[in-house]
Design an enzyme around this catalytic site. Structure first.
Site, PDB file in Angstrom:
ATOM      1  N   LYS A 178     -12.897   0.524  27.956  1.00 40.62           N
ATOM      2  CA  LYS A 178     -13.286  -0.887  28.001  1.00 40.62           C
ATOM      3  C   LYS A 178     -13.987  -1.265  26.700  1.00 40.62           C
ATOM      4  O   LYS A 178     -15.165  -0.983  26.503  1.00 40.62           O
ATOM      5  CB  LYS A 178     -14.209  -1.207  29.182  1.00 40.62           C
ATOM      6  CG  LYS A 178     -14.270  -2.718  29.387  1.00 40.62           C
ATOM      7  CD  LYS A 178     -15.559  -3.236  29.925  1.00 40.62           C
ATOM      8  CE  LYS A 178     -16.699  -3.293  28.970  1.00 40.62           C
ATOM      9  NZ  LYS A 178     -16.590  -4.310  27.904  1.00 40.62           N
ATOM     10  N   GLU A 252     -24.866   7.083  24.882  1.00 40.46           N
ATOM     11  CA  GLU A 252     -25.263   6.986  23.468  1.00 40.46           C
ATOM     12  C   GLU A 252     -25.905   5.619  23.305  1.00 40.46           C
ATOM     13  O   GLU A 252     -25.206   4.597  23.336  1.00 40.46           O
ATOM     14  CB  GLU A 252     -24.031   7.097  22.560  1.00 40.46           C
ATOM     15  CG  GLU A 252     -23.332   8.442  22.607  1.00 40.46           C
ATOM     16  CD  GLU A 252     -24.119   9.539  21.920  1.00 40.46           C
ATOM     17  OE1 GLU A 252     -25.014   9.226  21.117  1.00 40.46           O
ATOM     18  OE2 GLU A 252     -23.843  10.720  22.198  1.00 40.46           O
ATOM     19  N   CYS A 286     -26.871   1.785  15.163  1.00 36.98           N
ATOM     20  CA  CYS A 286     -27.836   2.414  16.065  1.00 36.98           C
ATOM     21  C   CYS A 286     -28.775   3.350  15.308  1.00 36.98           C
ATOM     22  O   CYS A 286     -29.917   3.533  15.700  1.00 36.98           O
ATOM     23  CB  CYS A 286     -27.109   3.152  17.177  1.00 36.98           C
ATOM     24  SG  CYS A 286     -25.901   4.339  16.555  1.00 36.98           S
ATOM     25  N   GLU A 384     -35.347  -2.696  18.880  1.00 34.88           N
ATOM     26  CA  GLU A 384     -34.182  -2.587  17.995  1.00 34.88           C
ATOM     27  C   GLU A 384     -33.738  -3.998  17.615  1.00 34.88           C
ATOM     28  O   GLU A 384     -33.351  -4.787  18.474  1.00 34.88           O
ATOM     29  CB  GLU A 384     -33.081  -1.866  18.770  1.00 34.88           C
ATOM     30  CG  GLU A 384     -31.918  -1.480  17.929  1.00 34.88           C
ATOM     31  CD  GLU A 384     -30.852  -0.754  18.758  1.00 34.88           C
ATOM     32  OE1 GLU A 384     -30.596  -1.154  19.908  1.00 34.88           O
ATOM     33  OE2 GLU A 384     -30.268   0.204  18.224  1.00 34.88           O
TER      34      GLU A 384
HETATM   35  P1  NAD Z   1     -24.446  -3.615  25.357  1.00 35.98           P
HETATM   36  O1  NAD Z   1     -25.120  -2.540  26.119  1.00 35.98           O
HETATM   37  O2  NAD Z   1     -24.789  -5.018  25.639  1.00 35.98           O
HETATM   38  O3  NAD Z   1     -22.854  -3.524  25.561  1.00 35.98           O
HETATM   39  C1  NAD Z   1     -22.130  -2.342  25.309  1.00 35.98           C
HETATM   40  C2  NAD Z   1     -20.866  -2.326  26.158  1.00 35.98           C
HETATM   41  O4  NAD Z   1     -21.224  -2.284  27.541  1.00 35.98           O
HETATM   42  C3  NAD Z   1     -19.973  -3.566  26.006  1.00 35.98           C
HETATM   43  O5  NAD Z   1     -18.621  -3.158  26.113  1.00 35.98           O
HETATM   44  C4  NAD Z   1     -20.376  -4.412  27.211  1.00 35.98           C
HETATM   45  O6  NAD Z   1     -19.356  -5.319  27.591  1.00 35.98           O
HETATM   46  C5  NAD Z   1     -20.593  -3.351  28.264  1.00 35.98           C
HETATM   47  N1  NAD Z   1     -21.510  -3.712  29.362  1.00 35.98           N
HETATM   48  C6  NAD Z   1     -22.529  -4.598  29.333  1.00 35.98           C
HETATM   49  N2  NAD Z   1     -23.161  -4.600  30.540  1.00 35.98           N
HETATM   50  C7  NAD Z   1     -22.524  -3.689  31.320  1.00 35.98           C
HETATM   51  C8  NAD Z   1     -22.717  -3.230  32.662  1.00 35.98           C
HETATM   52  N3  NAD Z   1     -23.694  -3.699  33.422  1.00 35.98           N
HETATM   53  N4  NAD Z   1     -21.890  -2.266  33.117  1.00 35.98           N
HETATM   54  C9  NAD Z   1     -20.907  -1.758  32.337  1.00 35.98           C
HETATM   55  N5  NAD Z   1     -20.670  -2.167  31.076  1.00 35.98           N
HETATM   56  C10 NAD Z   1     -21.469  -3.112  30.567  1.00 35.98           C
HETATM   57  O7  NAD Z   1     -24.646  -3.241  23.845  1.00 35.98           O
HETATM   58  P2  NAD Z   1     -24.419  -4.148  22.562  1.00 35.98           P
HETATM   59  O8  NAD Z   1     -25.630  -4.956  22.347  1.00 35.98           O
HETATM   60  O9  NAD Z   1     -23.103  -4.807  22.638  1.00 35.98           O
HETATM   61  O10 NAD Z   1     -24.312  -2.995  21.440  1.00 35.98           O
HETATM   62  C11 NAD Z   1     -25.323  -2.639  20.601  1.00 35.98           C
HETATM   63  C12 NAD Z   1     -26.121  -1.470  21.157  1.00 35.98           C
HETATM   64  O11 NAD Z   1     -25.336  -0.282  21.117  1.00 35.98           O
HETATM   65  C13 NAD Z   1     -27.350  -1.171  20.345  1.00 35.98           C
HETATM   66  O12 NAD Z   1     -28.424  -0.900  21.194  1.00 35.98           O
HETATM   67  C14 NAD Z   1     -26.959   0.088  19.578  1.00 35.98           C
HETATM   68  O13 NAD Z   1     -28.035   0.876  19.154  1.00 35.98           O
HETATM   69  C15 NAD Z   1     -26.112   0.780  20.564  1.00 35.98           C
HETATM   70  N6  NAD Z   1     -25.252   1.771  19.896  1.00 35.98           N
HETATM   71  C16 NAD Z   1     -25.508   3.096  20.080  1.00 35.98           C
HETATM   72  C17 NAD Z   1     -24.732   4.049  19.431  1.00 35.98           C
HETATM   73  C18 NAD Z   1     -24.975   5.517  19.617  1.00 35.98           C
HETATM   74  O14 NAD Z   1     -24.070   6.300  19.321  1.00 35.98           O
HETATM   75  N7  NAD Z   1     -26.149   5.939  20.081  1.00 35.98           N
HETATM   76  C19 NAD Z   1     -23.692   3.644  18.597  1.00 35.98           C
HETATM   77  C20 NAD Z   1     -23.469   2.282  18.428  1.00 35.98           C
HETATM   78  C21 NAD Z   1     -24.252   1.353  19.092  1.00 35.98           C
END
Ligand code: NAD
Length: 488
Positions: A178, A252, A286, A384
């Site tokens: 997804k 992650e 991240c 963040e």
């Molecule tokens: P987010 O958590 O809002 O969304 C991430 C994904 O989860 C999207 O595909 C979203 O549609 C989905 N999602 C949202 N709510 C959900 C739910 N309740 N159930 C299932 N899926 C759901 O994150 P974002 O703001 O889009 O992305 C940025 C974040 O990702 C930052 O916190 C960043 O640090 C983190 N990140 C971490 C890594 C790592 O490897 N540790 C790498 C890249 C980004």
């Protein structure tokens, strides 16, 4: 330019009509104009994809093929993908605004590299082992975990799909991906490539959608494991649902990493490296080193060097090769980051450079912003920000620097900058973070990567990343087992 409009969803390896007419329109963060659209997958689509993945896992050939046969399919995909890396990088830049140079190296080329590294890891992985047990020799098999739901964010979309999709497929799992609603088109293009590879029916589905789509995947009883990359808030919710169902989960999550600049550091070199380590991908990383820790002695010098570097950053069209900082992914994100900059001022930090006003009248840009006179208690030091905003914090002595670095809910990454590498390693050992750099910070995709504390559970890349997609099965026998001798 290839088509940016998709009518169908990739379900179980075939293009199929979506269950509802709902669409996702992708808006360019640079022009604010639509650039393409895809179907929005509904829970009914998730159900179809999981059923196909379930049947493919329980009865289909995929988990029963030899490793060599599965590897051959990934080799096919890597070859096909490698022909399109420039185009893929341009597409990602158009979707979410990462500078072209970063999209090329960090995303598209990085995705192909991960496929090759995944193949090497699988070749050397201990799929079957013999160990001496209490009752004779034991046979330990690493079996595929089953149907995997892979949920990724938009910030490095192809780079984040690969450490889930490739090891899961190599292990013999079936996968429902997804992607985030901000970056669905690159994922649909990946689906087109997967359609050209000889994968059996049901093995991969790609379903763009938002929170509801993701949650339908997490809750689905046909899914054995969720592999999630995204924010800690979402990770917490997903882990809770998986906990109720005793579903396997790896996470992650976010970070708020500290770069500790020791008094013996070469400041010019350090700041040159921080240009990428802290500000890559417009600060939407991240692992970004966003808390810059420096002693009183070298504070002014570091702040001056950072300000000089940041004032020289080219902000503008991400498709331009000379651009350092492109727009943020969405207006929502621009406003959020501007809100953080205002909160820094309200809480008493001093802006050295930048500010909360938009630098360009079109596009979701934020000024590269540098704060000093801040404390680690301020919101800008704790949360963040996910934008080009850095905060300088002053430490009294080295123990204080380590204390401040560790005083965070997160534990994803960090770095130390010093003339004494051996001492850098001693500092690393005191920091609660999953990856650490001495006079550099970058990801090594052959090494385990993941978070301490609220930055996650589990690891990606290398053998540890592949291990996330297997279950251990131990077999003992009343009679001696056939197979290789046990060492030791
Ligand atoms: P987010 O958590 O809002 O969304 C991430 C994904 O989860 C999207 O595909 C979203 O549609 C989905 N999602 C949202 N709510 C959900 C739910 N309740 N159930 C299932 N899926 C759901 O994150 P974002 O703001 O889009 O992305 C940025 C974040 O990702 C930052 O916190 C960043 O640090 C983190 N990140 C971490 C890594 C790592 O490897 N540790 C790498 C890249 C980004």
């Amino acid at each position: 330019m290839r088509s940016l409009v998709y009518d169908d969803l990739f379900i179980g390896g075939r293009w199929q009509k979506p269950a509802t007419p709902e669409r996702i329109s992708v808006i360019s963060p640079h022009t604010e104009e639509p650039i393409g659209e895809v179907p929005h997958a509904a829970p009914a689509d998730v159900d179809r994809a999981v059923q196909a993945a379930r049947a493919a896992f329980d009865e289909g050939p995929w988990p029963r093929l030899s490793l060599d046969e599965r590897m051959a399919r990934i080799e096919q995909l890597a070859k096909l993908y490698a022909e399109h890396t420039d185009e893929m990088a341009d597409l990602i830049t158009a979707e979410m605004g990462s500078p072209r140079s970063f999209s090329k190296m960090g995303q598209a080329t990085g995705a192909v590299a991960q496929m090759h590294l995944g193949l090497t890891t699988a070749r050397n992985f201990p799929w079957v082992e013999r160990r001496r047990g209490l009752f004779g020799d034991a046979h330990i098999r690493r079996a595929p975990v089953g149907v995997v739901g892979a949920i990724v964010p938009w910030n490095v979309p192809q780079f984040l799909i690969m450490p889930k999709l490739i090891p899961a497929l190599l292990a013999g799992c079936t996968v429902v991906v997804k992607p985030a609603p901000e970056t669905p088109i690159d994922a649909m293009w990946l689906a087109e490539m997967l359609a050209e590879v000889d994968l059996p029916e049901g093995v991969v589905s790609i379903l763009p959608g938002g929170r509801e789509t993701g949650e339908a995947l997490v809750r689905h009883p046909g899914v054995d494991k969720i592999s999630f990359t995204g924010s800690s808030a979402t990770g917490r919710r997903i882990a809770a649902i998986c906990g109720e169902q005793l579903k396997r989960v790896s996470l992650e999550l976010g970070g708020k990493s500290a770069a500790i600049i020791l008094d013996d550091a070469d400041i010019d070199r350090t700041v040159e490296h921080l240009k990428t380590a802290s500000l890559m991908n417009n600060g939407q990383a991240c692992v970004a080193q966003t808390r810059i820790l420096v002693s009183e002695r070298r504070h002014d010098e570091v702040v001056g060097a950072l300000a000089a570097m940041m004032s020289g950053l080219a902000v503008g069209d991400p498709a331009d090769d000379a651009t350092d900082i492109g727009p943020l992914v969405a207006q929502r994100q621009q406003q959020r980051v501007q809100g953080y900059i205002r909160s820094g001022v309200v809480e008493g930090a001093r802006i050295v450079l930048g500010g909360s006003d938009a630098p360009l009248d079109r596009g979701w840009y934020v000024r590269p912003t540098l704060f000093t006179d801040a404390t680690n208690e301020m919101t800008i030091a704790r949360e963040e920000i996910f934008g080009p905003v850095l905060t300088v914090l002053t430490y009294r002595d080295e123990a204080d620097a380590v204390r401040i670095a560790n005083d965070s809910d997160y534990g994803l990454a960090g770095s130390v900058w010093t003339a004494d590498t051996a001492h850098g390693l001693e500092i690393a050992a005191q920091i609660r973070a999953g990856t650490y750099g001495i006079n550099m910070y970058t990801l090594d995709t052959t090494m385990p990567f993941g978070g301490f504390k609220q930055s996650g559970i589990g690891r990606e890349f290398g053998a540890e990343g592949l291990a996330e997609y297997v279950e251990l099965q131990t077999t003992i026998s009343a009679q001696p087992l056939p197979g290789p001798e046990v060492a030791g």
